[in-house]
Design a protein around this motif. Structure first.
Motif, PDB file in Angstrom:
ATOM      1  N   MET A  51      -4.287   0.677  -6.701  1.00 39.03           N
ATOM      2  CA  MET A  51      -3.549   1.765  -7.328  1.00 39.03           C
ATOM      3  C   MET A  51      -2.217   1.976  -6.618  1.00 39.03           C
ATOM      4  O   MET A  51      -2.175   2.458  -5.497  1.00 39.03           O
ATOM      5  N   ASP A  63      -2.876  -3.133  -2.572  1.00 42.25           N
ATOM      6  CA  ASP A  63      -3.667  -1.990  -2.996  1.00 42.25           C
ATOM      7  C   ASP A  63      -3.729  -2.003  -4.517  1.00 42.25           C
ATOM      8  O   ASP A  63      -2.783  -2.408  -5.195  1.00 42.25           O
ATOM      9  N   GLU A 101       0.865  -1.191   0.000  1.00 51.11           N
ATOM     10  CA  GLU A 101       0.000   0.000   0.000  1.00 51.11           C
ATOM     11  C   GLU A 101       0.892   1.228   0.000  1.00 51.11           C
ATOM     12  O   GLU A 101       1.792   1.343   0.834  1.00 51.11           O
ATOM     13  N   ASP A 102       0.643   2.131  -0.953  1.00 52.07           N
ATOM     14  CA  ASP A 102       1.546   3.287  -1.065  1.00 52.07           C
ATOM     15  C   ASP A 102       1.168   4.454  -0.149  1.00 52.07           C
ATOM     16  O   ASP A 102       2.009   5.292   0.147  1.00 52.07           O
ATOM     17  N   GLU A 103      -0.091   4.507   0.306  1.00 51.32           N
ATOM     18  CA  GLU A 103      -0.458   5.612   1.195  1.00 51.32           C
ATOM     19  C   GLU A 103      -0.046   5.279   2.626  1.00 51.32           C
ATOM     20  O   GLU A 103      -0.570   4.327   3.217  1.00 51.32           O
ATOM     21  N   LYS A 149     -12.182   0.521  -0.180  1.00 55.60           N
ATOM     22  CA  LYS A 149     -11.785   1.594   0.735  1.00 55.60           C
ATOM     23  C   LYS A 149     -12.869   2.679   0.757  1.00 55.60           C
ATOM     24  O   LYS A 149     -13.456   2.939  -0.289  1.00 55.60           O
TER      25      LYS A 149
HETATM   26 CA    CA Z   1      -2.850   3.620  -3.608  1.00 55.94          CA
END
Ligand code: CA
Length: 231
Positions: free
Chosen positions: A55, A53, A9-11, A105
């Motif tokens: 994106m 995730d 997950e990038d966030e 989400k």
């Molecule tokens: Ca993302």
């Protein structure tokens, strides 16, 4: 060893929330921010499940899932996709890529844990770190093995080998896949080493007359076969 979940997950806030939530539920978490970092991790470690995730910067979660399904080591890894999108077509695409489940989400931590538990159960990952079949009980926390209610002594490699085989009953493993699972991909071990350890494992099980649980699959390798012994 606790159940290990790979989180991609990038966030950062969501990544931390996932890490916190899953840790609290008793899972070991390895959290990364990109598919590329995840692949580097997967080169040495094999988690019990992955939460991806959709994106991500660079390779997307879907691309990563497809890649995992093509790799012999991760082809059966339980995968959950996180998505901000709710459209049916996206969901379908997600299942098409071999994803086992998805969560939209924003998610509730409680629901996420429940879904992960269900996913692990469905895909045969042991709960409570105990594996049981045919009178054999493996405790992954204490690294103890009981056969017909008697504890037996077992080396770490035989333990891991039996664990991998028992996690996937009736699945035939070739030697190179077993090597990757038991010894890790980065270690160089000859394929015949597998045969040596299978032999040792069978000797241990033979004390209780259970050596035939580890079947030789001609032209392939080995499988844990809890049913054929009932004949
Ligand atoms: Ca993302």
């Amino acid at each position: 060893m606790p159940i290990c979940i790979l989180v991609v997950e990038d966030e950062p806030e969501i990544r931390e929330l996932l890490e916190f939530t899953l840790n609290r539920a008793g899972y070991k978490v390895y959290a990364v921010g990109s598919a590329e970092t995840a692949l580097a991790y997967l080169h040495n470690e094999i988690p019990d499940a992955a939460i991806l995730d959709w994106m991500l910067p660079g390779q997307s979660g879907i691309e990563l899932a497809r890649r995992l399904r093509k790799d012999k080591i991760t082809q059966h890894l339980p995968i959950m996709m996180l998505t901000a999108r709710g459209e049916e077509v996206d969901k379908l695409k997600s299942f098409d890529s071999g994803v086992d489940d998805y969560v939209t989400k924003p998610f509730s931590p409680k629901e996420l844990v429940a879904r992960i538990k269900a996913l692990l159960r469905r895909t045969g990952v042991p709960q409570n770190n105990i594996l049981e079949a045919h009178g054999i009980t493996l405790n992954m926390d204490s690294h103890r093995i009981c056969v017909a209610n008697a504890e037996i002594r077992i080396g770490p490699t035989e333990f891991r080998l039996l664990e991998v085989l028992m996690r996937h009953p009736d699945r035939a493993f070739n030697r190179s896949t077993l090597l990757d699972h038991v010894w890790g991909r980065s270690t160089y071990v000859e394929e015949r080493t597998v045969d040596v350890h299978v032999l040792r494992l069978r000797k241990l099980l033979a004390q209780q007359g259970l050596e035939r649980l580890i079947e030789t699959v001609r032209g392939v390798g080995y499988r844990f076969s809890p049913t054929q012994n009932d004949q």
